[in-house]
Scaffold this active site. Structure first.
Site, PDB file in Angstrom:
ATOM      1  CG  ASN A  66      -2.081  -0.925   1.118  1.00 53.25           C
ATOM      2  OD1 ASN A  66      -2.638  -1.097   0.036  1.00 53.25           O
ATOM      3  ND2 ASN A  66      -2.465  -1.533   2.226  1.00 53.25           N
ATOM      4  CB  CYS A  75      -5.894  -4.848  -4.194  1.00 52.38           C
ATOM      5  SG  CYS A  75      -6.503  -3.316  -4.915  1.00 52.38           S
ATOM      6  CG  ASN A 197     -10.088  -2.386   3.606  1.00 46.74           C
ATOM      7  OD1 ASN A 197      -9.281  -1.618   3.122  1.00 46.74           O
ATOM      8  ND2 ASN A 197      -9.807  -3.678   3.806  1.00 46.74           N
ATOM      9  NE  ARG A 216      -5.998  -3.947   6.039  1.00 48.77           N
ATOM     10  CZ  ARG A 216      -5.881  -5.268   6.140  1.00 48.77           C
ATOM     11  NH1 ARG A 216      -5.943  -5.846   7.334  1.00 48.77           N
ATOM     12  NH2 ARG A 216      -5.743  -6.017   5.069  1.00 48.77           N
ATOM     13  CB  CYS A 224     -12.327  -0.343  -2.404  1.00 46.96           C
ATOM     14  SG  CYS A 224     -11.766  -1.770  -1.450  1.00 46.96           S
TER      15      CYS A 224
END
EC number: 5.1.1.7
Length: 281
Positions: A66, A75, A197, A216, A224
């Site tokens: 990240n 992801c 998240n 997060r 997302c």
């Protein structure tokens, strides 16, 4: 040392893609990833994604850092970008081509579709508190419409893991939410030992919802993928959404289906190359 990269985006959720097929270890450290993701002094991205050699019966392995240097399990937008990047590395896209990708959340299977779309078999959701993980409720129970105190308010939350933890709450107006203030407080709530998240969902119709997200390790993003999947699951569990649902995000729409046939979640959305370059580490 310099490294070649390609930048992709899926609904504005943007990533630096690196060809890491020569090694099972990421060529960039978490500290270097932070610098690369910096939007003023680096390339600018929500994360760095590495294409590593596959393991067992998989074609490739996916690793992600990240923008804060942390490593998520998976992801959703990123794996769509990864699929198109792999197709480029292999010499071109073949419609219908499916890849078996090893991730920290298990094996995920993206398939190349027409017009730059990628359909991803995201697997089955995890619903028990201990699987999220969260300390809300009993460890062997689902967390559905559970009361959670955040920022002096009581929120009804439903928790779902797509290999990474999600806390979903339904609101009347997603754009009335003070996301920069609330997001960090949800993410670091003691009820989520691995942080979480957080998705704020406004139901327009049973087959159409609006979503804003605090990720997060990345903060506010335009989209997302795992969050969209988790939110539709939460909508079904709370009897507010159908199993086939359009999720409108700030960056665009995703189509999510939670199949009754096999209990798996299928996500369809775009992934686009933005530019390529060379970065001096």
């Amino acid at each position: 040392m310099s490294i070649e990269f390609s930048k992709y985006q899926g609904l504005g959720n943007d990533f630096i893609l690196i060809d890491n097929r020569s090694s099972h270890t990421p060529l960039v450290s978490p500290e270097q990833a932070i610098k690369m993701c910096d939007r003023h002094f680096g390339i600018g991205a929500d994360g760095v994604i590495f294409v590593l050699p596959g393991t067992a019966n998989t074609d490739y392995t996916m690793r992600i850092f990240n923008s804060d240097g942390s490593e998520p399990q998976m992801c959703g937008n990123g794996i769509r970008c990864l699929a198109r990047f792999i197709a480029h590395l292999e010499g071109g896209e073949t419609l219908g081509k499916t890849y078996q990708i090893d991730t920290l959340a298990g094996v995920i299977s993206p398939r190349l579709e027409a017009q730059g779309q990628v359909k991803v078999d995201m697997g089955t959701p995890y619903l028990l508190a201990k699987e999220i993980p969260t300390t809300l409720g009993n460890s062997n129970d689902k967390v559905i419409n559970h009361s959670l105190e955040v920022a002096g308010q009581t929120w009804l939350v439903t928790c779902v893991s797509m290999g990474n933890p999600h806390c979903i709450t339904f609101v009347k107006d997603v754009w009335g939410i003070d996301l920069p203030t609330l997001g960090p407080q949800f993410e670091h709530h003691p009820g989520f030992p691995e942080r979480t998240n957080t998705e704020f969902i406004e139901v327009v119709r049973r087959d159409y919802v609006k979503m804003r997200v605090w990720e997060r390790g990345a903060g506010i993003t335009l989209a997302c993928g795992t969050g969209a999947c988790a939110s539709v699951v939460a909508g079904v569990l709370t009897n507010q959404c159908d199993r086939y649902c359009i999720v409108e995000l700030p960056g665009g729409n995703l189509t999510i289906e939670w199949s009754e046939m096999d209990n798996r979640i299928y996500m369809t959305g775009p992934a686009e190359l933005v530019f390529t370059g060379i970065y001096n580490l």
